[in-house]
Design an enzyme around this catalytic site. Sequence first.
Site, PDB file in Angstrom:
ATOM      1  N   CYS A 163     -59.992  99.744 -20.962  1.00  0.00           N
ATOM      2  CA  CYS A 163     -61.083 100.515 -21.574  1.00  0.00           C
ATOM      3  C   CYS A 163     -60.868 102.026 -21.572  1.00  0.00           C
ATOM      4  O   CYS A 163     -61.659 102.751 -22.172  1.00  0.00           O
ATOM      5  CB  CYS A 163     -62.397 100.183 -20.861  1.00  0.00           C
ATOM      6  SG  CYS A 163     -62.698  98.409 -20.727  1.00  0.00           S
ATOM      7  N   HIS A 288     -69.822 106.059 -19.578  1.00  0.00           N
ATOM      8  CA  HIS A 288     -69.080 104.834 -19.895  1.00  0.00           C
ATOM      9  C   HIS A 288     -70.098 103.716 -20.111  1.00  0.00           C
ATOM     10  O   HIS A 288     -69.961 102.917 -21.035  1.00  0.00           O
ATOM     11  CB  HIS A 288     -68.098 104.507 -18.772  1.00  0.00           C
ATOM     12  CG  HIS A 288     -67.208 103.360 -19.083  1.00  0.00           C
ATOM     13  ND1 HIS A 288     -66.391 103.333 -20.189  1.00  0.00           N
ATOM     14  CD2 HIS A 288     -66.993 102.180 -18.438  1.00  0.00           C
ATOM     15  CE1 HIS A 288     -65.714 102.191 -20.217  1.00  0.00           C
ATOM     16  NE2 HIS A 288     -66.068 101.478 -19.168  1.00  0.00           N
ATOM     17  N   HIS A 322     -69.153  97.473 -26.443  1.00  0.00           N
ATOM     18  CA  HIS A 322     -67.992  98.030 -25.745  1.00  0.00           C
ATOM     19  C   HIS A 322     -66.752  97.744 -26.576  1.00  0.00           C
ATOM     20  O   HIS A 322     -66.318  96.604 -26.690  1.00  0.00           O
ATOM     21  CB  HIS A 322     -67.868  97.389 -24.364  1.00  0.00           C
ATOM     22  CG  HIS A 322     -66.890  98.076 -23.464  1.00  0.00           C
ATOM     23  ND1 HIS A 322     -65.934  98.962 -23.933  1.00  0.00           N
ATOM     24  CD2 HIS A 322     -66.698  98.008 -22.125  1.00  0.00           C
ATOM     25  CE1 HIS A 322     -65.220  99.406 -22.926  1.00  0.00           C
ATOM     26  NE2 HIS A 322     -65.654  98.841 -21.810  1.00  0.00           N
TER      27      HIS A 322
END
Length: 396
Positions: A163, A288, A322
Amino acid sequence: MNKINTVEIYLSDFSLVNPLGSNLNDIKNNMLLGKRSGLLENSSLPNEGSLFVGAVQADLPNLTHKAKHFNTRNNQLAKLALQSLENEINDVKLTVSSERIGVIVGTSTSGIYEGENAVKTELESGALPSDFDYRMQEMFNLAEFIADDLDIQGPAFTISTACSSSAKAFVTAKELILAGVIDAAIVGGVDALCGMTVNGFSALDSTSNGLCQPSSATRDGINLGEAAALCVLRKDKGHIKLLGCGESSDAHHMSAPHPEGEGAISAMQQALTCAGLLPSDVDYINLHGTATKKNDAMEATAVNTLFGSDTPCSSVKGMIGHTLGAAGATEIGLCWLMMQDNNQQFIPHCWDHKKDAELAEIALTNIGQQSKNPIKYCLSNSFAFGGNNVSILIGA
């Protein structure tokens, strides 16, 4: 505080493709309105049942005229993003030779979607489809495709650190420019939805049963998404600057973050130090904000420790999901977009407004919330499996 680096690097233009839209105007409007309509229920990717995912709805370019191994959804997303950067890239080429332009991008899926479909065909028919090429799945494929499409001969490589992949692309490009290896770069990230990531995160009990709810007391996991985010970095012109980068690896656990946010704090502080800024200088923090129990708790602790409880912050994952390897660049791009035209409206935090009393206090933004002054400095966080943390600070 004094800046560590004195060479100015500009994010001269950005292109975004994600569940909010495929052009900057639509994306900005939908983002500031807090639209969640891009998160759609999907029953084709999960092995069982259905999950909400952030899918790109735009028509994607046809790549059948390209080499066979370039024909992937990941590269289609990349090509759609590249189309709106054409003028800026051509302008760079007027003053920078193609050997001095780099391509540094991030991904975590590459052409795995095509690989999954090829295996299904093989199981049904006994042979792989004729249009499948194993090189579709290689991580370098994305950088190779972009360099080929743009006819760029400079350093080209793909970073794959889950990520944080595309956020690290900005760090690496900055280092190459400061080292004198290149003078400009195409940076960013692309990731396409595929069954492997959807079912992999489900196996970790990390996917939400409904729409994800970052920072909420009811949060139960992520919605996965797909996106392309590409940016032109150059030294000679632009408005928004790449001011600071911070990296850390807390290596606390394979998939869980350090509970006290030690690595996150280190990355954020490095970005501030690199930019010569204090925590009080930052106008907005892009979290995040995955909507998992441990990530949101860790990040709230880290942000509160370094910035206190008053700096406006939000997670965009409640709108786009995401996007994994594309998340870092996508969210830097959304910050860049928010800062255009002296905008004073913050990116909203989209959730069910059910506050988790156990989280450290942070200042989550609301739809329509305005800053007193134009937003000047933004920090964007990207945290990955293995404790790989990246913070990027951009400013006008």
